[in-house]
Design a protein around this motif. Structure first.
Motif, PDB file in Angstrom:
ATOM      1  N   THR A 118       0.875  -1.161   0.000  1.00  0.00           N
ATOM      2  CA  THR A 118       0.000   0.000   0.000  1.00  0.00           C
ATOM      3  C   THR A 118       0.915   1.215   0.000  1.00  0.00           C
ATOM      4  O   THR A 118       1.819   1.315   0.840  1.00  0.00           O
ATOM      5  CB  THR A 118      -0.909   0.012   1.238  1.00  0.00           C
ATOM      6  OG1 THR A 118      -1.687  -1.184   1.229  1.00  0.00           O
ATOM      7  CG2 THR A 118      -1.850   1.197   1.215  1.00  0.00           C
ATOM      8  N   VAL A 119       0.722   2.117  -0.961  1.00  0.00           N
ATOM      9  CA  VAL A 119       1.706   3.161  -1.235  1.00  0.00           C
ATOM     10  C   VAL A 119       1.161   4.536  -0.873  1.00  0.00           C
ATOM     11  O   VAL A 119      -0.001   4.865  -1.156  1.00  0.00           O
ATOM     12  CB  VAL A 119       2.133   3.132  -2.719  1.00  0.00           C
ATOM     13  CG1 VAL A 119       3.174   4.206  -3.005  1.00  0.00           C
ATOM     14  CG2 VAL A 119       2.688   1.748  -3.063  1.00  0.00           C
ATOM     15  N   TYR A 120       2.004   5.339  -0.239  1.00  0.00           N
ATOM     16  CA  TYR A 120       1.656   6.703   0.156  1.00  0.00           C
ATOM     17  C   TYR A 120       2.745   7.656  -0.332  1.00  0.00           C
ATOM     18  O   TYR A 120       3.932   7.304  -0.358  1.00  0.00           O
ATOM     19  CB  TYR A 120       1.536   6.816   1.680  1.00  0.00           C
ATOM     20  CG  TYR A 120       0.567   5.831   2.277  1.00  0.00           C
ATOM     21  CD1 TYR A 120      -0.764   6.153   2.455  1.00  0.00           C
ATOM     22  CD2 TYR A 120       0.999   4.549   2.650  1.00  0.00           C
ATOM     23  CE1 TYR A 120      -1.662   5.238   2.991  1.00  0.00           C
ATOM     24  CE2 TYR A 120       0.115   3.629   3.182  1.00  0.00           C
ATOM     25  CZ  TYR A 120      -1.222   3.985   3.351  1.00  0.00           C
ATOM     26  OH  TYR A 120      -2.087   3.072   3.876  1.00  0.00           O
ATOM     27  N   MET A 121       2.330   8.858  -0.690  1.00  0.00           N
ATOM     28  CA  MET A 121       3.291   9.871  -1.103  1.00  0.00           C
ATOM     29  C   MET A 121       3.849  10.571   0.138  1.00  0.00           C
ATOM     30  O   MET A 121       3.093  11.078   0.967  1.00  0.00           O
ATOM     31  CB  MET A 121       2.620  10.895  -2.019  1.00  0.00           C
ATOM     32  CG  MET A 121       3.549  11.999  -2.495  1.00  0.00           C
ATOM     33  SD  MET A 121       4.933  11.375  -3.501  1.00  0.00           S
ATOM     34  CE  MET A 121       4.060  10.904  -4.995  1.00  0.00           C
ATOM     35  N   VAL A 122       5.176  10.583   0.272  1.00  0.00           N
ATOM     36  CA  VAL A 122       5.849  11.270   1.375  1.00  0.00           C
ATOM     37  C   VAL A 122       6.367  12.606   0.848  1.00  0.00           C
ATOM     38  O   VAL A 122       7.128  12.644  -0.126  1.00  0.00           O
ATOM     39  CB  VAL A 122       7.015  10.424   1.921  1.00  0.00           C
ATOM     40  CG1 VAL A 122       7.826  11.212   2.941  1.00  0.00           C
ATOM     41  CG2 VAL A 122       6.494   9.135   2.545  1.00  0.00           C
ATOM     42  N   LEU A 123       5.962  13.693   1.478  1.00  0.00           N
ATOM     43  CA  LEU A 123       6.403  15.025   1.035  1.00  0.00           C
ATOM     44  C   LEU A 123       7.837  15.295   1.452  1.00  0.00           C
ATOM     45  O   LEU A 123       8.626  15.843   0.691  1.00  0.00           O
ATOM     46  CB  LEU A 123       5.465  16.083   1.604  1.00  0.00           C
ATOM     47  CG  LEU A 123       3.978  15.933   1.211  1.00  0.00           C
ATOM     48  CD1 LEU A 123       3.150  17.050   1.819  1.00  0.00           C
ATOM     49  CD2 LEU A 123       3.837  15.919  -0.309  1.00  0.00           C
ATOM     50  N   ARG A 124       8.174  14.901   2.686  1.00  0.00           N
ATOM     51  CA  ARG A 124       9.571  15.018   3.136  1.00  0.00           C
ATOM     52  C   ARG A 124       9.782  14.124   4.340  1.00  0.00           C
ATOM     53  O   ARG A 124       8.822  13.682   4.994  1.00  0.00           O
ATOM     54  CB  ARG A 124       9.937  16.470   3.463  1.00  0.00           C
ATOM     55  CG  ARG A 124       9.147  17.100   4.582  1.00  0.00           C
ATOM     56  CD  ARG A 124       9.388  18.602   4.647  1.00  0.00           C
ATOM     57  NE  ARG A 124       8.632  19.217   5.723  1.00  0.00           N
ATOM     58  CZ  ARG A 124       9.157  19.604   6.881  1.00  0.00           C
ATOM     59  NH1 ARG A 124      10.452  19.432   7.108  1.00  0.00           N
ATOM     60  NH2 ARG A 124       8.413  20.161   7.820  1.00  0.00           N
ATOM     61  N   ALA A 125      11.041  13.843   4.638  1.00  0.00           N
ATOM     62  CA  ALA A 125      11.412  12.963   5.743  1.00  0.00           C
ATOM     63  C   ALA A 125      12.436  13.664   6.620  1.00  0.00           C
ATOM     64  O   ALA A 125      13.055  14.653   6.228  1.00  0.00           O
ATOM     65  CB  ALA A 125      11.966  11.649   5.211  1.00  0.00           C
ATOM     66  N   SER A 126      12.620  13.126   7.839  1.00  0.00           N
ATOM     67  CA  SER A 126      13.513  13.790   8.807  1.00  0.00           C
ATOM     68  C   SER A 126      14.981  13.631   8.455  1.00  0.00           C
ATOM     69  O   SER A 126      15.810  14.426   8.887  1.00  0.00           O
ATOM     70  CB  SER A 126      13.241  13.236  10.205  1.00  0.00           C
ATOM     71  OG  SER A 126      13.429  11.829  10.233  1.00  0.00           O
ATOM     72  N   LYS A 127      15.322  12.601   7.676  1.00  0.00           N
ATOM     73  CA  LYS A 127      16.724  12.380   7.323  1.00  0.00           C
ATOM     74  C   LYS A 127      17.022  13.047   5.982  1.00  0.00           C
ATOM     75  O   LYS A 127      16.407  12.708   4.965  1.00  0.00           O
ATOM     76  CB  LYS A 127      17.020  10.878   7.266  1.00  0.00           C
ATOM     77  CG  LYS A 127      16.856  10.195   8.625  1.00  0.00           C
ATOM     78  CD  LYS A 127      17.237   8.736   8.580  1.00  0.00           C
ATOM     79  CE  LYS A 127      17.104   8.110   9.971  1.00  0.00           C
ATOM     80  NZ  LYS A 127      17.491   6.686   9.998  1.00  0.00           N
ATOM     81  N   PRO A 128      17.958  13.992   5.958  1.00  0.00           N
ATOM     82  CA  PRO A 128      18.240  14.749   4.723  1.00  0.00           C
ATOM     83  C   PRO A 128      18.630  13.882   3.532  1.00  0.00           C
ATOM     84  O   PRO A 128      18.395  14.263   2.388  1.00  0.00           O
ATOM     85  CB  PRO A 128      19.410  15.665   5.137  1.00  0.00           C
ATOM     86  CG  PRO A 128      19.322  15.746   6.635  1.00  0.00           C
ATOM     87  CD  PRO A 128      18.783  14.427   7.083  1.00  0.00           C
ATOM     88  N   ALA A 129      19.208  12.719   3.788  1.00  0.00           N
ATOM     89  CA  ALA A 129      19.662  11.866   2.681  1.00  0.00           C
ATOM     90  C   ALA A 129      18.503  11.215   1.938  1.00  0.00           C
ATOM     91  O   ALA A 129      18.674  10.727   0.821  1.00  0.00           O
ATOM     92  CB  ALA A 129      20.600  10.785   3.218  1.00  0.00           C
ATOM     93  N   LEU A 130      17.330  11.219   2.531  1.00  0.00           N
ATOM     94  CA  LEU A 130      16.181  10.586   1.895  1.00  0.00           C
ATOM     95  C   LEU A 130      15.569  11.520   0.860  1.00  0.00           C
ATOM     96  O   LEU A 130      15.483  12.733   1.092  1.00  0.00           O
ATOM     97  CB  LEU A 130      15.133  10.202   2.947  1.00  0.00           C
ATOM     98  CG  LEU A 130      15.580   9.156   3.967  1.00  0.00           C
ATOM     99  CD1 LEU A 130      14.494   8.935   5.011  1.00  0.00           C
ATOM    100  CD2 LEU A 130      15.930   7.841   3.283  1.00  0.00           C
ATOM    101  N   PRO A 131      15.144  11.006  -0.288  1.00  0.00           N
ATOM    102  CA  PRO A 131      14.604  11.863  -1.352  1.00  0.00           C
ATOM    103  C   PRO A 131      13.257  12.476  -0.967  1.00  0.00           C
ATOM    104  O   PRO A 131      12.481  11.891  -0.223  1.00  0.00           O
ATOM    105  CB  PRO A 131      14.444  10.894  -2.531  1.00  0.00           C
ATOM    106  CG  PRO A 131      14.276   9.554  -1.895  1.00  0.00           C
ATOM    107  CD  PRO A 131      15.107   9.575  -0.654  1.00  0.00           C
TER     108      PRO A 131
END
Length: 473
Positions: free
Chosen positions: A386-399
């Motif tokens: 089940t897929v969700y769109m992530v706007l941003r994450a806490s780790k800067p290296a993550l897209p």
């Protein structure tokens, strides 16, 4: 009535059994006098209690029951709904009075001068759907209902309600005045529309105490799904307004307590994909096709803009599923492609390859095309998640943005452009999941995850619009 032999750990002894009589015949006589209709209010609780406040409430509940059943006049300003709410609320707040009120209802039903007292059975059918008696009283209540069900339809309904309460825990929220009024009129069932992927709609006939698990089982049965493990891979979702996700429903939740309000609708999706797919039912095929097609077109099943041959085949299968044979125009082809790829790919090249696919697939029926589409899409990286769109994450290296995929084993984070896997968390390592409120009126909610071992704890948070879906059962 075999309640007289209750253990000290169970329900307290009933008052008439404290007269010193011995022997089976004496016990039956005492029990018979206890469980018989009384035209006069009781002066003390039927079950022996030492708490005077509980005793006083028991006397009051018996009087309210008599008033509801029409055996006493109602107090000025009170109607049937007030009396019912008062009795149910008392059971809700005072667990130690539930056995007492069960005994009171059974007493007033048994030998009632008006024959099978519909009002008494109506109350008992509500009581059994909300609260179960103690384990000590349960054998007697069960036997009473079994015996009564031989001639009384409402008793059979009480049996069903009690069985459901034992299995699912009982309905917790009291009914709305509108639902209660309908219940008193005998209007206990209504149709509930469930929207499935692909525009399929299922009409479920639900009752006062129908739970989500029962509807899912019935709905899956219409798709030819009989394996309980596969049924558990589906879930119901409450949707508010124009598609804003409210939350998933747990299987034990009572639908009439949750699906309330004019702008709330019920949707269903498959969340788990562990059971092998089988295409032996037309509704099964169209429902699964609708779900994977929507995920594919929304870009939630990763495919590269450079994969012209795969894009062309998937477009051809969609075209044939609509019973179209002539190739579409370039503009028409765009309707078969994931939105985020339409400006990155060579549309002319895909159109040419699609024409070749259509020639090779001549004679393919709409259902065969849908099955082939599902099988082809099942090879994509995020199929089964089940897929969700992530706007941003806490780790800067993550897209950012990225796609978060969730199945029953893992939570993963992937770059939608490169299809590179950036993060994978085994659900068995998940220690805590916490929802975060939006930082401002324009912001999106978030989700904080604590995972890892005690020696190496990890924390990560994501900002994503549909955080509620991650708490699916």
């Amino acid at each position: 009535m075999g309640v007289g032999g209750l253990s000290k750990q169970g329900c307290p002894p009933l008052r008439p059994l404290r007269l010193g009589q011995t022997g089976e015949a004496a016990e039956r006589k005492a029990m018979a006098s206890l469980v018989q209709y009384s035209k006069a209010p009781i002066q003390a609780s039927l079950i022996s209690v030492s708490d005077e406040d509980v005793n006083r409430q028991a006397v009051g509940s018996f009087q309210a029951l008599m008033q509801f059943m029409g055996d006493q006049s109602k107090p000025r300003g009170k109607n049937d709904l007030d009396l019912l709410y008062g009795l149910l609320k008392l059971c809700q707040e005072k667990e130690n009075l539930r056995d007492e009120i069960y005994c009171q209802a059974i007493k007033q039903i048994t030998g009632h001068p008006r024959g099978p007292c519909a009002r008494g059975w109506t109350f008992l059918s509500l009581l059994t759907g909300y609260f179960s008696p103690s384990t000590s009283l349960m054998p007697y209540v069960t036997k009473f209902l079994q015996h009564s069900a031989l001639s009384q339809e409402l008793a059979r309904r009480c049996q069903e309600h009690l069985q459901r309460t034992v299995k699912y825990g009982g309905r917790r929220r009291l009914p709305s005045p509108g639902e209660m009024q309908a219940f008193l009129k005998g209007q206990v069932a209504h149709l509930l529309l469930i929207r499935l992927p692909g525009g399929v709609e299922y009409k479920a006939n639900i009752h006062t105490f129908t739970v989500a698990a029962e509807v899912l089982e019935e709905m899956c049965g219409q798709m030819g799904i009989t394996d309980p493990h596969e049924v558990q891979e589906f879930a119901l979702f409450l949707i508010k307004g124009e598609g804003q996700l409210v939350r998933p429903l747990w299987p034990r939740e009572y639908l009439n307590s949750e699906v309330v309000g004019p702008d709330v609708s019920l949707h269903s999706r498959r969340l788990g994909w562990e059971t092998p797919l089988h295409f032996d039912n037309p509704t099964y095929v169209s429902t699964h096709y609708g779900q994977v097609l929507w995920d594919y077109l929304q870009g939630k099943l990763l495919v590269s803009a450079q994969e012209d041959a795969r894009l062309a085949r998937l477009a051809a299968l969609q075209h044939l599923s609509r019973n179209h044979e002539e190739p579409p125009s370039e503009q028409g082809l765009l309707a078969y492609l994931p939105k985020q790829l339409q400006w990155q790919m060579n549309v002319a090249a895909v159109k040419r390859l699609m024409g070749q696919e259509l020639r090779q697939l001549q004679g393919c029926t709409s259902q065969e095309a849908q099955i082939s589409f599902i099988e082809a899409v099942s090879e994509l990286p995020l199929f089964g998640y089940t897929v969700y769109m992530v706007l941003r994450a806490s780790k800067p290296a993550l897209p950012s943005p990225s796609l978060l995929g969730l199945n029953r084993q893992h939570l993963i984070l992937m770059d939608p452009s490169s299809q590179e896997l950036h993060c994978s968390i085994a659900l068995r390592d998940l220690q805590r999941l916490h929802m975060l409120s939006p930082l401002g009126a324009e912001g999106s909610p978030g989700l904080e995850l604590n995972y890892g071992s005690a020696d190496d704890p990890q924390t990560i948070w994501f900002e994503l619009p549909q955080v509620g879906g991650l708490c699916a059962p």
